[in-house]
Every structure is written in C-alpha cells, then in structure tokens.
Design an enzyme around this catalytic site. Structure first.
Site, PDB file in Angstrom:
ATOM      1  N   HIS A  27       0.813  -1.210   0.000  1.00  0.00           N
ATOM      2  CA  HIS A  27       0.000   0.000   0.000  1.00  0.00           C
ATOM      3  C   HIS A  27       0.853   1.269   0.000  1.00  0.00           C
ATOM      4  O   HIS A  27       0.330   2.374  -0.201  1.00  0.00           O
ATOM      5  CB  HIS A  27      -0.938   0.007   1.213  1.00  0.00           C
ATOM      6  CG  HIS A  27      -2.349   0.351   0.871  1.00  0.00           C
ATOM      7  ND1 HIS A  27      -2.695   1.433   0.080  1.00  0.00           N
ATOM      8  CD2 HIS A  27      -3.524  -0.250   1.211  1.00  0.00           C
ATOM      9  CE1 HIS A  27      -4.010   1.482  -0.045  1.00  0.00           C
ATOM     10  NE2 HIS A  27      -4.542   0.470   0.624  1.00  0.00           N
ATOM     11  N   ARG A  28       2.154   1.156   0.203  1.00  0.00           N
ATOM     12  CA  ARG A  28       3.019   2.329   0.155  1.00  0.00           C
ATOM     13  C   ARG A  28       3.278   2.790  -1.269  1.00  0.00           C
ATOM     14  O   ARG A  28       3.569   3.970  -1.499  1.00  0.00           O
ATOM     15  CB  ARG A  28       4.354   2.032   0.855  1.00  0.00           C
ATOM     16  CG  ARG A  28       4.241   1.752   2.342  1.00  0.00           C
ATOM     17  CD  ARG A  28       5.581   1.311   2.903  1.00  0.00           C
ATOM     18  NE  ARG A  28       6.041   0.051   2.302  1.00  0.00           N
ATOM     19  CZ  ARG A  28       7.198  -0.542   2.592  1.00  0.00           C
ATOM     20  NH1 ARG A  28       8.029   0.027   3.471  1.00  0.00           N
ATOM     21  NH2 ARG A  28       7.529  -1.680   2.014  1.00  0.00           N
TER      22      ARG A  28
END
Length: 439
Positions: free
Chosen positions: A410-411
C-alpha cells in the site's frame, strides 16, 4: 615435506552467511586434484558443489551431513607437496588461488585414489608425516598462511573442546608433529578442565517432553531463509489484497487454438504471464520496490513465478520478461519449472524478481492471501480454473471460472491503482482478444 592447507567455506555470493552440508564428495585419506569438488552444500538459493583450490591428500573434514557451516569456517584440510607437479596435483601457488566458481563446466573431476601404505602404486606425492616448516632464523615475509603440524581430526577436536590453542603446543612426533599425547599433556599443564556439563534444568527446557511423539525440526537452508524473508515481508510491508472472479472460458479456447499449430505448446501460465506484463505496462508503479523513503520503479520486468521443487516452493525468475513473446515466454517458464523440479536452479535464477505470478490453482484451491516476496510490491494469485454456474450473456451457463487475487504494497499505490490492474487482468482473462490492441 608436505604442509597442511586449510580450506574454508568461501563466500558463495548473494549475501549468504553459511551453508548446510548435503553430501561429502571426498574421504579422509583420499588424493584430490586442484579445483576438485569436495562437498555439496545447500545454500538459501541452491545446492552447489564447492571445489577446493588445493591438490593433495585430504587429512580432515569438518561438518557432518545436515550441519550448518558458516562462511569462513574450515571445510577440509589438505596435505600439499609444494613444488611437486603431476597430472593430478598442481603445485601450490604462493597466494591462494580463487575458486573456479561452483558448478562450472571447467571444474576437473579427478578420480578417487586412496592412500595405501606399502602398495605398488605410489600416490602423486610421498605420504609422510605432516610437519610445520621450521621457524626462520631471520624475519621473512611469506604469503602462505601459517600451518599447524596436526594431521589427526581427533587431536583438533580434543584441543577445540578444551579451548587449547594448538599454535602454543610443541609437537613430539616426527619433525614436530603434534600428537594426541602432546595435547593431553598441554591440557594437564594448563589445568584445563573437561567441558562444563549442561545443567539438567537447561536440558529439560530444550528437550521435547518425554512420553510424546513430537519432533523438533530445525529450520535450515532454504526453509530458514524462506521463514526469515516472509517474516521480514510481513513485518515491513503494509500489504492489502483484493479479489475478483473471472470467466476463463475464452482464454482456454484461445490456448486450444494456439496449440493446434506446430511448435512449442503454450501453457496457461504463459498466457497469464503475458496478461500480467500487459497490465504492468499500463500500471508501471506496481513493478517497483520501496527503498528507505523512496520507491524504485524498475524499467525491466523480472517476472517471478511460484514453482514446486525438491527443496520446497521456489520462485524462479524470468529475466526481462517484457521482451519475450508468448511462445518464448512459455518455453522459458517450462525450462525454469523443470529445473526447479530437478533441483538444478542456480542462485541467479532465483533472485532479482520485480513482480510475482502465483498460480496456486495447481494445488486445487480457489483463493489465497499470499505474503509478498520481499522487496517486491505486488503479486497476482490465480486459483484453479473449474466449471461453475455463471451468468453469460444474460443466461445461466456452466463456464470455466477462476478466482484472481492481487496483493500489493500500500506504500507504492492506492486501492484505485491495484483495483484497476486487477480489473484489467480479469477483463483480459474473459476477453483475451483485448491483448491484440497493445500489439
């Protein structure tokens, strides 16, 4: 006179710190040639043969089968005859020569010969008590390492168990050879004691409770490396997973058409890989990895895929997969899959991936939430393709359906990018003709 050379486990590359002994290829007392493989070890990447840069008589082996040996620890000691050249034994160089690598074609495999006292055929050099070179009367600079006049593995083990430095022991044997009696006397003079016994309570804490059939299996080699990598991935990467079902009937029909023409057969995995590559071209941020406070976007797609091998689940890597057509992609996937089953994959074929395709459907399951292959940022999972009721063109029909899952870091992206990629993949599975637009 022969001198003893100690050969330690070399740095096998790829950041490895040790290896597990799988099989010894030489015996104590055997004559070996320069660069002859002496042991087969299992690293976190592959099973490799390690050649010894010395030629001579093997005087000791260190490490039992199944034992972990750290880089720099002794593997074997070899009694070498300096200056004597023969077909099997090369002269000892002044500086330790580099290894011929591991598993290379140039490695010479000399036939085994045993040292037989009193035999008619003499070995390539005389077998004599191994002695240390006499101390020079004046300081001298030599590139050869210091050699201890010890030939018996038992003598070395006794000294090691009692913390005795053999360099401080004077040998009473022929020409300074250190014997067992020399070591025992040195232990007595130093007031050395037997190795401390382990407290019963400590032993009980580490043992499996008596009366059970439990087995404590240590994590070694590949299994330990996989455990460490998955633990790191789970700890460092904020991963999320999304799913979608897809009708793969048209994809299976396309594969049947492609395989009607002469040439290599196109696998389902190759078609899924081609779809992934098309998706990464649209969403390049998914072909990336996080490095500190930055995201590295890789220009090339090194496509990893899960394959079951003799050593467990491996992830071979297809280099520059974006440059391969569907047929060549299928051939390379088949080659790496067969190598994984045979256990012949090299370290270079198991590292450097930037995106992973996980076809867990071959195990007969529908879905999964896999852990990302650190440091990669994304993985596409494909479940089994099986007949299911499906609404097709407004009518209920039996279609070939699969479940797709997409796990991502998700980064590197938000849900919109991940969902867009997964939706594109599902659309291509249902309507593979869409891929023609990008050709």
């Amino acid at each position: 006179m022969p001198v003893v050379r100690e050969f330690t486990l070399p740095d096998l590359g790829e950041g490895l710190t040790g290896a597990e002994v799988v099989r010894w290829m030489v015996e104590v007392g055997e004559v070996i040639a320069v660069d002859q493989p002496v042991v087969e070890v299992e690293t976190a990447k592959a099973v490799v043969e390690v050649p010894c840069p010395y030629g001579g008589v093997v005087t000791a082996r260190f490490g039992e089968v199944g034992q972990e040996v750290p880089v720099g620890a002794p593997l074997v000691t070899v009694a070498v005859a300096p200056g004597q050249v023969s077909e099997d034994v090369a002269p000892e160089p002044e500086v330790e020569r580099p290894l011929v690598g591991y598993g290379v074609a140039e490695t010479r495999r000399a036939g085994r010969r045993r040292v037989v006292p009193g035999g008619a055929a003499a070995p390539a050099f005389p077998v004599a008590p191994v002695v240390a070179p006499p101390a020079p009367s004046a300081p001298a600079v030599s590139s050869a390492p210091a050699v201890l006049a010890v030939i018996s593995p038992l003598v070395r083990r006794i000294a090691r168990e009692h913390g005795l430095d053999l360099a401080r022991v004077a040998g009473s044997g022929p020409e300074g050879l250190i014997t067992r009696r020399d070591v025992e006397r040195a232990i007595e003079r130093a007031g050395a004691v037997e190795p401390a016994a382990v407290e019963p309570a400590a032993v009980g804490a580490a043992e499996v409770p008596r009366g059970t059939d439990d087995e404590l299996v240590p994590l070694r080699g590949l299994r330990r490396t996989v455990a460490e990598k998955l633990t790191r991935s789970h700890r460092e990467i904020p991963a999320a997973t999304c799913w979608v079902d897809a009708d793969a009937t048209e994809l299976m029909a396309l594969r049947a058409q492609l395989n009607q023409v002469p040439g290599p057969k196109v696998s389902v995995l190759a078609l899924l890989a081609r779809i992934c590559l098309a998706g990464l071209e649209r969403f390049p941020e998914l072909n990336s990895s996080v490095e500190g406070d930055a995201v590295r976007r890789h220009r090339a797609v090194h496509l990893g895929f899960a394959a079951q091998g003799q050593r467990g689940l491996l992830v071979p890597v297809v280099r520059d997969a974006q440059l391969l057509g569907t047929e060549r992609l299928s051939v390379e996937l088949a080659r790496l899959t067969e190598a994984a089953r045979a256990g012949s994959l090299g370290p270079a074929e198991l590292t450097g991936g930037t995106f992973t395709l996980n076809n867990y459907g071959v195990f007969g399951v529908d879905g999964s939430t896999p852990i990302l292959n650190h440091p990669e940022a994304a993985m596409l999972g494909v479940g089994r393709i099986t007949p299911k009721p499906w609404v097709h063109e407004g009518q209920l029909a039996v279609r070939q359906v699969t479940q797709l899952s997409f796990t991502f870091d998700h980064r590197v992206c938000d849900g919109g990018t991940a969902g867009g990629f997964l939706r594109f993949v599902a659309d291509c599975v249902e309507r593979p003709g869409m891929l023609l637009r990008g050709l």
